[in-house]
Motif scaffolding. Structure first.
Motif, short mmCIF file in Angstrom:
data_model
loop_
_atom_site.label_atom_id
_atom_site.label_comp_id
_atom_site.label_asym_id
_atom_site.label_seq_id
_atom_site.Cartn_x
_atom_site.Cartn_y
_atom_site.Cartn_z
N SER A 26 -53.27 39.03 34.43
CA SER A 26 -52.27 39.39 35.14
C SER A 26 -51.37 38.03 35.25
CB SER A 26 -52.79 39.62 36.67
OG SER A 26 -51.86 39.59 37.61
N GLY A 27 -50.12 38.36 35.71
CA GLY A 27 -49.39 37.10 36.29
C GLY A 27 -49.19 35.96 35.20
N ASP A 47 -61.66 37.32 32.59
CA ASP A 47 -60.96 37.84 34.10
C ASP A 47 -62.03 38.88 34.82
OD1 ASP A 47 -57.74 37.90 34.98
OD2 ASP A 47 -59.13 39.27 36.10
N ILE A 96 -57.38 32.06 43.61
CA ILE A 96 -56.97 33.41 44.44
C ILE A 96 -56.25 32.69 45.71
CG2 ILE A 96 -58.79 35.08 43.58
CD1 ILE A 96 -60.58 33.93 46.06
N ARG A 115 -65.36 31.30 49.20
CA ARG A 115 -64.74 32.08 47.87
C ARG A 115 -63.67 31.16 47.26
NH1 ARG A 115 -66.38 34.82 43.76
NH2 ARG A 115 -64.80 36.04 42.92
N VAL A 119 -63.79 29.84 43.52
CA VAL A 119 -63.11 30.06 42.30
C VAL A 119 -61.92 29.04 41.98
CG1 VAL A 119 -61.11 31.72 41.57
CG2 VAL A 119 -63.35 32.44 43.04
N TYR A 124 -63.21 26.00 38.12
CA TYR A 124 -62.36 25.20 37.06
C TYR A 124 -63.45 24.12 36.32
CZ TYR A 124 -57.46 26.50 38.48
OH TYR A 124 -56.45 26.98 38.67
N GLY A 192 -43.78 26.20 40.83
CA GLY A 192 -43.01 26.78 41.99
C GLY A 192 -43.41 28.38 42.39
N ALA A 193 -42.48 28.75 43.02
CA ALA A 193 -42.85 30.23 43.25
C ALA A 193 -42.67 30.88 41.94
CB ALA A 193 -42.12 30.85 44.38
N THR A 196 -45.18 37.00 40.47
CA THR A 196 -46.57 37.48 39.83
C THR A 196 -47.12 38.53 40.91
OG1 THR A 196 -47.89 35.92 40.82
CG2 THR A 196 -47.10 35.19 38.51
N PRO A 197 -48.25 39.02 40.63
CA PRO A 197 -48.89 39.86 41.65
C PRO A 197 -49.28 39.15 42.98
CG PRO A 197 -49.43 40.88 39.64
CD PRO A 197 -48.66 39.52 39.39
#
Ligand code: NAD
Length: 268
Positions: A26-27, A47, A96, A115, A119, A124, A192-193, A196-197
């Motif tokens: 995704s994204g 994923d 997340i 969580r 993650v 990582y 930056g922004a 993506t979902p």
């Protein structure tokens, strides 16, 4: 072999390189998978969303797994090595930031805290650890950690996401220093922004898209391919003297001081 075509061309040649991307369904992660596949790499997407495998473009191998599990990380690295013969690039991208994580520290739910650490931080390290075991044998490799503008400066009510993203910068520096003499470079990217979902879920919940776009001097939210382009460069020989550092891909967002926060940007 250089993975850049001759000067004057902006095209990359990743033929023969093996790339593992976490959160690649995704994204931003998906755009990174596509960019590497289009430039000839053998790409493995790790994923947690097994259903997304069917919608991935041809040429991307899929491994289902949760990066907060060391066994799943080891499995994905072993899959890449057994299927394609090595591992040249790891992109630690899966993270997340659920809308419920926008909360003050004193009310932050413990299970969500654990969580997000599992993650966004520990995952990582697990994935890098198993990638490094292979890269050390090869005496070559590149690790790209996806950090965030929020690693550098904060916003209100991100007591887990922001500090953990800042830790991604230190993971980058630490591993970059520790493995520099082994032919292994470690870098991070701070977007930056980006549309993506993950961001769309927050905008649905909180609104404010125009304001968010306007906070970026370029006047818009970024595209996943724009982050992927930076990753392609960082993973290429063109960035051969770049390690243990971060690149902000943020439309200029990070250049603003705190005084810009409460005010909409004046139109250019
Ligand atoms: N979108 C942005 O504006 C933005 C800005 C700054 C940083 N980032 C960072 O970029 C990265 C990608 O963000 P995005 O917006 O593309 O997110 P996204 O939610 O669109 O995609 C994340 C992907 O990671 C997968 N994933 C989630 N948890 C996982 C786990 N435990 N194991 C394996 N896969 C898992 C999801 O299934 C999904 O496919 C993240 O590290 C994020 O923090 C994003």
């Amino acid at each position: 072999m250089s993975n850049l075509r001759p000067p004057g061309s902006v095209a990359y040649n990743n033929a023969g390189r093996v790339v593992l991307v976490s959160g690649g369904a995704s994204g931003i992660g998906r755009a990174i998978c596509e960019a590497f596949v289009h430039t000839g790499a053998d790409v493995v997407c790790l994923d947690i969303d097994a259903d997304a495998a069917a919608s991935l473009p041809d040429g991307i191998a899929f491994v289902a797994g949760d990066t907060s599990s060391e066994d799943d990380c080891r499995n994905a690295v072993e899959f890449a090595i057994q299927t394609f013969g090595g591992l040249d690039v790891l992109v630690n991208n899966a993270a997340i930031q659920p809308p419920s994580s926008y909360a003050s520290l004193h009310e932050f739910p413990r299970d969500l805290w654990e969580r997000m650490v599992g993650v966004n931080f520990t995952g990582y390290s697990f994935l890098a650890k198993h990638a490094l075991l292979q890269m050390l044998q090869q005496q070559s490799g590149v690790i790209v950690n996806m950090a965030s503008g929020q690693a550098h400066r904060t916003a209100r009510k991100v007591p887990a996401y922001g500090p953990i993203k800042a830790a991604n910068l230190l993971q980058t520096r630490q591993w970059g220093v520790d493995y520099a003499r082994n032919g292994i470079r470690v870098v991070s990217v701070s977007p930056g922004a980006i549309r993506t979902p993950l961001v769309e879920a927050t905008l649905r919940e909180q609104g404010g898209e125009a304001q968010l776009a306007n906070r970026h001097p370029l006047g818009r939210i970024g595209r996943p391919e724009e982050v992927a382009a930076a990753v392609l460069w960082l993973a290429s020989d063109a960035a051969s003297f770049v390690t243990a550092t971060d690149l902000e891909v943020d439309g200029g967002l990070g250049a603003f001081g705190a005084f810009a926060d409460p005010y909409p940007m004046p139109a250019p």
